[in-house]
Design a protein around this motif. Sequence first.
Motif, mmCIF file in Angstrom:
data_model
loop_
_atom_site.group_PDB
_atom_site.id
_atom_site.type_symbol
_atom_site.label_atom_id
_atom_site.label_comp_id
_atom_site.label_asym_id
_atom_site.label_seq_id
_atom_site.Cartn_x
_atom_site.Cartn_y
_atom_site.Cartn_z
ATOM 1 N N GLY A 1 49.684 71.269 44.528
ATOM 2 C CA GLY A 1 50.925 71.720 43.935
ATOM 3 C C GLY A 1 51.415 73.023 44.529
ATOM 4 N N LEU A 2 50.476 73.887 44.899
ATOM 5 C CA LEU A 2 50.841 75.193 45.445
ATOM 6 C C LEU A 2 51.314 75.119 46.892
ATOM 7 N N CYS A 3 50.686 74.247 47.694
ATOM 8 C CA CYS A 3 51.036 74.259 49.116
ATOM 9 C C CYS A 3 51.156 72.877 49.747
ATOM 10 N N GLY A 4 50.950 71.811 48.947
ATOM 11 C CA GLY A 4 51.098 70.469 49.494
ATOM 12 C C GLY A 4 49.842 69.897 50.107
ATOM 13 N N ASP A 5 48.737 70.662 50.137
ATOM 14 C CA ASP A 5 47.470 70.201 50.702
ATOM 15 C C ASP A 5 46.343 70.470 49.723
ATOM 16 N N ASN A 6 45.402 69.525 49.612
ATOM 17 C CA ASN A 6 44.192 69.796 48.836
ATOM 18 C C ASN A 6 42.951 69.776 49.719
ATOM 19 N N ASP A 7 43.149 69.754 51.027
ATOM 20 C CA ASP A 7 42.053 69.804 51.995
ATOM 21 C C ASP A 7 41.932 71.245 52.485
ATOM 22 N N MET A 8 40.811 71.894 52.144
ATOM 23 C CA MET A 8 40.661 73.308 52.489
ATOM 24 C C MET A 8 40.681 73.532 53.994
ATOM 25 N N ARG A 9 40.228 72.566 54.771
ATOM 26 C CA ARG A 9 40.274 72.715 56.236
ATOM 27 C C ARG A 9 41.706 72.805 56.729
ATOM 28 N N GLU A 10 42.565 71.970 56.167
ATOM 29 C CA GLU A 10 43.969 71.989 56.569
ATOM 30 C C GLU A 10 44.656 73.261 56.091
ATOM 31 N N ILE A 11 44.305 73.725 54.915
ATOM 32 C CA ILE A 11 44.871 74.979 54.408
ATOM 33 C C ILE A 11 44.502 76.139 55.315
ATOM 34 N N ARG A 12 43.248 76.203 55.747
ATOM 35 C CA ARG A 12 42.829 77.278 56.650
ATOM 36 C C ARG A 12 43.519 77.158 58.005
ATOM 37 N N ARG A 13 43.729 75.925 58.472
ATOM 38 C CA ARG A 13 44.434 75.730 59.746
ATOM 39 C C ARG A 13 45.857 76.260 59.645
ATOM 40 N N ARG A 14 46.515 75.983 58.535
ATOM 41 C CA ARG A 14 47.888 76.450 58.343
ATOM 42 C C ARG A 14 47.948 77.966 58.235
ATOM 43 N N ILE A 15 46.958 78.560 57.572
ATOM 44 C CA ILE A 15 46.915 80.027 57.487
ATOM 45 C C ILE A 15 46.783 80.636 58.877
ATOM 46 N N ASP A 16 45.890 80.076 59.675
ATOM 47 C CA ASP A 16 45.676 80.597 61.034
ATOM 48 C C ASP A 16 46.906 80.413 61.910
ATOM 49 N N ALA A 17 47.690 79.357 61.644
ATOM 50 C CA ALA A 17 48.892 79.103 62.447
ATOM 51 C C ALA A 17 50.009 80.087 62.125
ATOM 52 N N GLY A 18 49.973 80.682 60.935
ATOM 53 C CA GLY A 18 50.958 81.688 60.571
ATOM 54 C C GLY A 18 52.304 81.102 60.191
#
Length: 406
Positions: free
Chosen positions: A281-298
Amino acid sequence: MTATATRVLVLNSGSSSVKYQLLDMRDGARLAVGLVERIGEGSSRLAHTPLATGGEQRETEGAMADHEAALKAVAAELAADGLGLDSPELAAIGHRVVHGGLKFTEPTVIDDAVLAEIERLVPLAPLHNPANITGIRTARALRPDLPQVAVFDTAFHTTMPEYAARYALDVETADRHRIRRYGFHGTSHAYVSRTTAALLGKDPSEVNVIVLHLGNGASASAVAGGRCVDTSMGLTPLEGLVMGTRSGDIDPAVTFHLKRVAGMSEDEVDELLNKQSGLVGLCGDNDMREIRRRIDAGGEDGARARLAFDIYIHRLKKYLGAYSAVLGRVDAVAFTAGVGENAAPVREAAIAGLEEMGMAVDADLNARRSGEPRLISPEYARVAVAVVPTDEELEIAQQTYALVSA
């Protein structure tokens, strides 16, 4: 039970799936594992791996109308490997049952009265207990002569003191409708807290542990001397930590607000809080690996993922602080389940800044990957921080075998 009967079949029956493992309790070795999914749909799938013979995974597809057909297919796969349900080496079948209420505080041999009581608890776990019951009925029909044991997710948490288990509701209303904190993931919390004590070279009775079970569903528990004294999930698995799709703790008046202002029905609010909230609900992903990838992508997308991650970590820190106060003395914090075992950034962020509470993480130890229980805290840390792979199937098998072999 014969002296040669040392095997336990563990069944975890979902609404349209059956997960299973066959274990030899002499050493806990897995002889076979598998999954049946899409039961009752047009094309079901069975994936079976015969570990005893070192064979490769076998997959079969075809219509399986119900759990009886699914379990018969599982039995056929096991028989093909010489591990059939008719084997004299099979001591019992252990069933995962999500909700045991207050009545079931330990593993229980299933008879008609026990099954009726599990059915009576369906209103407390309408998504889970019916599927568990279906699996039990089917397995009993296939092997009516074999002990069948129910191991309850809620049982480990029944040691909570009344002041931790009760909500501040009108007592008569709460008792009439069985409203209280039950907690879930109990087999995982039991296994991980006990394994953490062993990792420290101590008996569970000597150790106070905060267990963080972080998967798509997530829960925390405070375990004092081997007994649960508090846990984050409550009447249902919705309460507590931020999860993959569940909101976790929320002002209960939000539900009233959504009904009044947004015109949402009870079912729509339920769907929102359980399936459209949390990380997804917060970011559209519930896979922590994908969330970290998106954070690193900026970028803007990364900022949204970062906010979701920060909210997730903030809730973890709140529970670490709260359970430290509840326990008074914390000997260890144990991370487990999919995120807890594999997401080093989550572990690092959750412990960061808690040095005054005696908690710290060694960056090198935290970055190493292993399937074994291990410490990731520096030697100087007053509180041990551990990564402990959970093994709910082994816990169910151990509890089942201990009961039937007593």
